[in-house]
Design an enzyme around this catalytic site. Structure first.
Site, PDB file in Angstrom:
ATOM      1  N   GLU A  84      -1.150  -2.297   8.701  1.00 24.05           N
ATOM      2  CA  GLU A  84      -0.741  -1.724   7.424  1.00 24.05           C
ATOM      3  C   GLU A  84       0.277  -0.609   7.641  1.00 24.05           C
ATOM      4  O   GLU A  84       1.249  -0.478   6.881  1.00 24.05           O
ATOM      5  CB  GLU A  84      -1.971  -1.176   6.686  1.00 24.05           C
ATOM      6  N   HIS A 142      -8.963   7.326   4.186  1.00 22.43           N
ATOM      7  CA  HIS A 142      -8.440   5.969   3.987  1.00 22.43           C
ATOM      8  C   HIS A 142      -9.242   4.952   4.797  1.00 22.43           C
ATOM      9  O   HIS A 142      -9.517   3.835   4.322  1.00 22.43           O
ATOM     10  CB  HIS A 142      -6.961   5.931   4.394  1.00 22.43           C
ATOM     11  N   GLU A 146     -12.339   4.086   2.955  1.00 17.68           N
ATOM     12  CA  GLU A 146     -12.078   3.155   1.856  1.00 17.68           C
ATOM     13  C   GLU A 146     -12.137   1.705   2.356  1.00 17.68           C
ATOM     14  O   GLU A 146     -12.717   0.834   1.705  1.00 17.68           O
ATOM     15  CB  GLU A 146     -10.709   3.450   1.248  1.00 17.68           C
ATOM     16  N   HIS A 147     -11.547   1.451   3.530  1.00 16.78           N
ATOM     17  CA  HIS A 147     -11.571   0.105   4.103  1.00 16.78           C
ATOM     18  C   HIS A 147     -12.995  -0.315   4.477  1.00 16.78           C
ATOM     19  O   HIS A 147     -13.410  -1.447   4.216  1.00 16.78           O
ATOM     20  CB  HIS A 147     -10.689   0.058   5.357  1.00 16.78           C
ATOM     21  N   GLU A 170     -11.240  -3.182  11.837  1.00 21.92           N
ATOM     22  CA  GLU A 170     -10.458  -2.503  10.802  1.00 21.92           C
ATOM     23  C   GLU A 170      -9.377  -1.605  11.402  1.00 21.92           C
ATOM     24  O   GLU A 170      -8.364  -1.334  10.747  1.00 21.92           O
ATOM     25  CB  GLU A 170     -11.388  -1.681   9.903  1.00 21.92           C
TER      26      GLU A 170
END
Length: 503
Positions: A180, A99, A102-103, A173
């Site tokens: 998130e 994940h 992906e960012h 990030e």
């Protein structure tokens, strides 16, 4: 108080169960069809299912390209890269890397040095660039005008082959992902399904969350990201899928020129799964929180893999169980017997049957949220319905479930984005794209005998996984849920014994 509630619940339900078990005729469902045909009929879907066929090409590197010229009067197209890699393939101690990657893919490349440069290029085309990570797959895709498909492929190939992973971007990030995670904690459905995977696949990567634990997010390094992409982003495990206003030969030529920097390691996801298969553990995760107004619960059995012959019968069975929400106000008119029972009894706020497939296993069950004083009656009703699926299913409700399933599929594939996504996912899971006509023929082949045989295989005398959060002191123990999966004859004997004791 919990014991007293259990006794009251048993006294209310036993007469109902006695009548149900001794009923010789299924309840009439014709009233749900009085304004249509007397019984649900299998319609001929051929006229609107004859879409242009998907075309597939495999490059010498093993990279596959699938396109489908989907009807698109707007001249829009969707193009993306589907990778056979997700959180279940992460190394021990690195959960969250897929994940995180992906960012970071959107934070700049050797040609597009900053995230801002990439965003400006995408916005200038009027395009949309997005990505998501699941437990088994990662996807990067763009929605663009048909004329901009080459530019979109150039962007996608660049961010996956030449990411910069700047240290400052990694640090920034971390904060984004941690926020998130906080947002996800407020989404109870997401929380419950993460807990359910932990309960169902304990001590296996498939049971880990996709976002990963906080300590991992704070420690994942550039080396971890580079190692994951070099190990798992390989040509045999990647599919480029495009649909809408696209030309197959042109897309193949562009992919051949642009996607040249990936490893051709022949190791497949199936081989990795075979080396570390997911074992259904049938345990539970309970988080007591008396301050919450509702209890959130998910009950699941081991389901089927994508390619298991039982996968489509389980889809029909899921449709029989159905979904319902109190806000829609039609519970007592629903075709789902479970939804009618919950609505009439005021036992829950919502209901959602689910059937999740993975490469070697799956999860099949029910998610619901309910007031704490209804948990005993709700649990009994749900387990009663699970067991009924194995012994008393009518052709009428199966026909209705087939029609509802086909309609939901058609509604989902409305547009080039959904078609591109479906084709990419099917290429990874099936190795081909299943035409709608074939899929619907497989659905229409499921009758009530098939449903009952499938329910016997996946429900009767099988282990149960349970996840529950909220005021759950009245929720029965896991052993009780497991006891309710016994065969119908055994259950009848138990009910009659309890019924005679109370009289």
């Amino acid at each position: 108080m919990a014991a007293a509630a259990a006794v009251r619940s048993k006294r209310r339900l036993l007469p109902h169960l006695y009548r149900l078990l001794h009923s010789t005729a299924a309840p009439s469902l014709d009233r749900f069809l009085r304004h249509a045909s007397p019984v649900p009929r299998a319609a001929d879907h051929s006229p609107f299912l004859r879409l242009p066929a998907a075309r597939v090409s495999t490059l010498p590197t093993g990279l596959r390209v699938v396109t489908q010229s989907y009807p698109a009067a707007t001249r829009m197209a969707s193009v993306g890269v589907w990778v056979d890699a997700g959180s279940r393939f992460e190394l021990p101690g690195t959960n969250g890397t897929a994940h995180f990657l992906e960012h970071m893919a959107f934070k700049g490349t050797e040609r597009r040095l900053t995230a801002n440069a990439l965003e400006v290029e995408i916005e200038d085309m009027g395009a949309r660039l997005n990505a998501y990570t699941s437990r088994e797959q990662t996807t990067f895709f763009a929605d663009v005008q048909g004329r901009d498909v080459p530019a979109a492929l150039d962007v996608l190939s660049d961010i996956l082959q030449h990411p910069r992973f700047p240290q400052q971007g990694i640090q920034r990030e971390r904060g984004v992902i941690l926020r998130e995670m906080e947002e996800v904690q407020g989404m109870m459905e997401e929380v419950i399904f993460d807990h359910l995977h932990t309960a169902a696949f304990r001590d296996h990567p498939l049971g880990d969350t996709i976002l990963g634990p906080t300590e991992n997010i704070k420690s994942i390094s550039k080396k971890d990201l580079q190692q994951y992409i070099s190990t798992h982003y390989t040509c045999p495990r990647m599919v480029v899928s495009a649909s809408g206003a696209v030309d197959h030969d042109e897309v193949v030529d562009q992919v051949r020129k642009l996607f040249t920097g990936f490893s051709t390691d022949p190791t497949t996801a199936d081989q990795l799964v075979e080396a570390n298969p997911a074992i259904f553990t049938g345990s539970e995760v309970r988080v007591e929180n008396a301050e919450m107004p509702l209890a959130h619960i998910a009950i699941a059995f081991k389901g089927s893999s994508w390619t298991d012959p039982s996968s489509i019968p389980l889809m029909v069975t899921q449709s029989i169980l159905g979904s319902w929400n109190r806000s829609i106000g039609v519970g007592n008119c629903s075709g789902s017997a479970l939804a009618r029972g919950i609505s009439n009894g005021g036992l829950a706020e919502n209901l959602m049957a689910f059937n999740t497939n993975y490469r070697d296993t799956g999860l099949f069950g029910i998610y619901t949220s309910a007031p704490p004083d209804a948990l005993h009656d709700l649990s009994r009703l749900m387990m009663e319905e699970f067991r009924r699926l194995a012994f008393r299913v009518s052709e009428t409700e199966v026909a209705r479930a087939r029609n509802q399933l086909k309609s939901s599929i058609l509604l989902h594939f409305d547009g080039s984005t959904a078609v591109s996504e479906n084709n990419g996912r099917q290429m990874l899971t099936y190795g081909r794209v299943m035409p709608f006509l074939e899929l619907f023929a497989r659905i229409d082949a499921v009758d009530c005998d098939t449903v009952m045989e499938t329910a016997k295989e996946f429900i009767i005398d099988k282990d149960v996984a349970l996840a529950a959060v909220g005021p759950i002191s009245n929720l029965p123990e896991l052993s009780w849920f497991r006891s309710q999966t016994v065969s119908d004859d055994t259950f009848t004997s138990r009910v009659l014994s309890l019924f005679s004791q109370n009289n």
